[in-house]
Design a protein around this motif. Sequence first.
Motif, PDB file in Angstrom:
ATOM      1  N   UNK A   1     -32.524   9.093   2.886  1.00 49.69           N
ATOM      2  CA  UNK A   1     -32.503   8.228   2.028  1.00 49.69           C
ATOM      3  C   UNK A   1     -32.644   6.877   2.654  1.00 49.69           C
ATOM      4  N   UNK A   2     -33.676   5.942   1.854  1.00 52.00           N
ATOM      5  CA  UNK A   2     -33.610   4.730   2.355  1.00 52.00           C
ATOM      6  C   UNK A   2     -32.614   3.710   2.106  1.00 52.00           C
ATOM      7  N   UNK A   3     -32.787   2.431   2.745  1.00 50.98           N
ATOM      8  CA  UNK A   3     -31.659   1.562   2.697  1.00 50.98           C
ATOM      9  C   UNK A   3     -31.475   1.073   1.111  1.00 50.98           C
ATOM     10  N   UNK A   4     -32.530   0.763   0.546  1.00 51.43           N
ATOM     11  CA  UNK A   4     -32.491   0.572  -0.983  1.00 51.43           C
ATOM     12  C   UNK A   4     -31.685   1.606  -1.950  1.00 51.43           C
ATOM     13  N   UNK A   5     -31.928   2.984  -1.421  1.00 55.95           N
ATOM     14  CA  UNK A   5     -31.291   4.047  -2.245  1.00 55.95           C
ATOM     15  C   UNK A   5     -29.642   4.039  -1.960  1.00 55.95           C
ATOM     16  N   UNK A   6     -29.386   3.782  -0.505  1.00 52.83           N
ATOM     17  CA  UNK A   6     -27.936   3.629  -0.126  1.00 52.83           C
ATOM     18  C   UNK A   6     -27.341   2.520  -0.953  1.00 52.83           C
ATOM     19  N   UNK A   7     -27.888   1.502  -1.005  1.00 52.54           N
ATOM     20  CA  UNK A   7     -27.317   0.300  -1.761  1.00 52.54           C
ATOM     21  C   UNK A   7     -27.130   0.492  -3.092  1.00 52.54           C
ATOM     22  N   UNK A   8     -28.064   1.143  -3.709  1.00 47.90           N
ATOM     23  CA  UNK A   8     -27.769   1.510  -5.176  1.00 47.90           C
ATOM     24  C   UNK A   8     -26.711   2.448  -5.425  1.00 47.90           C
ATOM     25  N   UNK A   9     -26.524   3.374  -4.642  1.00 45.85           N
ATOM     26  CA  UNK A   9     -25.420   4.337  -4.855  1.00 45.85           C
ATOM     27  C   UNK A   9     -23.964   3.639  -4.283  1.00 45.85           C
ATOM     28  N   UNK A  10     -23.976   2.743  -3.511  1.00 42.63           N
ATOM     29  CA  UNK A  10     -22.963   2.097  -3.062  1.00 42.63           C
ATOM     30  C   UNK A  10     -22.593   1.381  -3.919  1.00 42.63           C
ATOM     31  N   UNK A  11     -23.405   0.556  -4.935  1.00 39.43           N
ATOM     32  CA  UNK A  11     -23.054  -0.037  -6.029  1.00 39.43           C
ATOM     33  C   UNK A  11     -22.438   0.583  -7.272  1.00 39.43           C
ATOM     34  N   UNK A  12     -23.230   1.863  -7.540  1.00 38.18           N
ATOM     35  CA  UNK A  12     -22.715   2.788  -8.515  1.00 38.18           C
ATOM     36  C   UNK A  12     -21.166   3.134  -7.980  1.00 38.18           C
ATOM     37  N   UNK A  13     -20.913   3.424  -6.848  1.00 35.59           N
ATOM     38  CA  UNK A  13     -19.573   3.945  -6.381  1.00 35.59           C
ATOM     39  C   UNK A  13     -18.668   2.675  -6.666  1.00 35.59           C
ATOM     40  N   UNK A  14     -18.887   1.553  -6.353  1.00 28.46           N
ATOM     41  CA  UNK A  14     -18.003   0.555  -6.613  1.00 28.46           C
ATOM     42  C   UNK A  14     -17.662   0.303  -8.124  1.00 28.46           C
ATOM     43  N   UNK A  15     -18.569   0.331  -8.885  1.00 29.04           N
ATOM     44  CA  UNK A  15     -18.469   0.364 -10.486  1.00 29.04           C
ATOM     45  C   UNK A  15     -17.581   1.524 -10.846  1.00 29.04           C
ATOM     46  N   UNK A  16     -17.832   2.679 -10.497  1.00 30.01           N
ATOM     47  CA  UNK A  16     -17.018   3.999 -10.711  1.00 30.01           C
ATOM     48  C   UNK A  16     -15.512   3.591 -10.310  1.00 30.01           C
ATOM     49  N   UNK A  17     -15.192   3.150  -9.280  1.00 30.84           N
ATOM     50  CA  UNK A  17     -13.951   2.951  -8.775  1.00 30.84           C
ATOM     51  C   UNK A  17     -13.265   1.738  -9.561  1.00 30.84           C
ATOM     52  N   UNK A  18     -14.031   0.847  -9.998  1.00 25.50           N
ATOM     53  CA  UNK A  18     -13.955  -0.490 -10.851  1.00 25.50           C
ATOM     54  C   UNK A  18     -13.271   0.041 -12.145  1.00 25.50           C
ATOM     55  N   UNK A  19     -13.905   0.957 -12.794  1.00 24.59           N
ATOM     56  CA  UNK A  19     -13.764   1.475 -13.997  1.00 24.59           C
ATOM     57  C   UNK A  19     -12.346   2.290 -14.116  1.00 24.59           C
ATOM     58  N   UNK A  20     -12.329   3.141 -12.970  1.00 25.29           N
ATOM     59  CA  UNK A  20     -11.187   3.942 -12.979  1.00 25.29           C
ATOM     60  C   UNK A  20      -9.853   3.139 -12.621  1.00 25.29           C
ATOM     61  N   UNK A  21     -10.064   1.932 -11.915  1.00 31.06           N
ATOM     62  CA  UNK A  21      -8.985   1.167 -11.622  1.00 31.06           C
ATOM     63  C   UNK A  21      -8.581   0.382 -12.963  1.00 31.06           C
ATOM     64  N   UNK A  22      -9.491  -0.056 -13.783  1.00 32.03           N
ATOM     65  CA  UNK A  22      -9.128  -1.063 -15.046  1.00 32.03           C
ATOM     66  C   UNK A  22      -8.566   0.163 -16.188  1.00 32.03           C
ATOM     67  N   UNK A  23      -8.928   1.508 -16.136  1.00 36.76           N
ATOM     68  CA  UNK A  23      -8.511   2.594 -17.219  1.00 36.76           C
ATOM     69  C   UNK A  23      -7.086   2.775 -16.946  1.00 36.76           C
ATOM     70  N   UNK A  24      -6.686   2.521 -15.725  1.00 40.88           N
ATOM     71  CA  UNK A  24      -4.974   2.634 -15.503  1.00 40.88           C
ATOM     72  C   UNK A  24      -4.331   1.368 -16.058  1.00 40.88           C
ATOM     73  N   UNK A  25      -5.217   0.089 -16.455  1.00 34.50           N
ATOM     74  CA  UNK A  25      -4.371  -0.776 -16.935  1.00 34.50           C
ATOM     75  C   UNK A  25      -4.521  -1.055 -18.600  1.00 34.50           C
ATOM     76  N   UNK A  26      -5.716  -0.562 -18.801  1.00 36.96           N
ATOM     77  CA  UNK A  26      -5.963  -0.889 -20.299  1.00 36.96           C
ATOM     78  C   UNK A  26      -6.784   0.179 -20.861  1.00 36.96           C
ATOM     79  N   UNK A  27      -7.102   0.199 -22.200  1.00 38.21           N
ATOM     80  CA  UNK A  27      -7.970   1.171 -23.080  1.00 38.21           C
ATOM     81  C   UNK A  27      -9.265   0.924 -22.678  1.00 38.21           C
TER      82      UNK A  27
END
Length: 196
Positions: A1-27
């Motif tokens: 996996x090249x660096x760009x792919x890794x960066x892409x997946x890390x960004x997606x993972x950050x957004x997954x975690x952000x959504x889960x955190x926000x779901x625990x606070x609001x609809x």
Amino acid sequence: MNKNDSKYFKSAEKMHNALITLLNKKDFELITVKEICELAGVNRSTFYLHYDNSYDLLKETIEAVYKDFFSRFSADGYKEINLKEKSDEELFLITPKYLMPYLEFVEDNRKLFFIMYEKNEMMGAEKTYEKWFKEIFGPILTRFGVSQEEQPFIMIFYLKGIIGIINEWLARDCKESKETIISIIQKCIPSTRKGD
């Protein structure tokens, strides 16, 4: 996996975690793309590089959460069930040993699961379940003499039935104990086989 792919997946993972955190606070309907980006530490342009809208992020987050769970579950040895070494009783997998980790996972992620069931967004889960049924339950059903033609029907019965029970548990905000839910599932799926 090249660096760009890794960066892409890390960004997606950050957004997954952000959504889960926000779901625990609001609809879910009240969560904005701006909030997701701020919490994830990404730009809106990065969000839209990955997703068309927050619903797309929700679908991918559900798939990622299931994939993570089942990869850990498989690592514990459930995937590699040696049928020749197991008795018939050991192959009845509707037991606390197998159900409790899943119910704990559902309870820990109840907001995400409730939205998934409410929006009928089971696609990610069903894809993962299908793999498990093929690799684990298919060979078990074969051993119990169930024909290849009947297996898909039996598998969908188990899948939809268990999901239905868990959906009702979620709708009740997981008020019943996990032991109670396991008992209900076991009553619906008795450990009888042909010839019993």
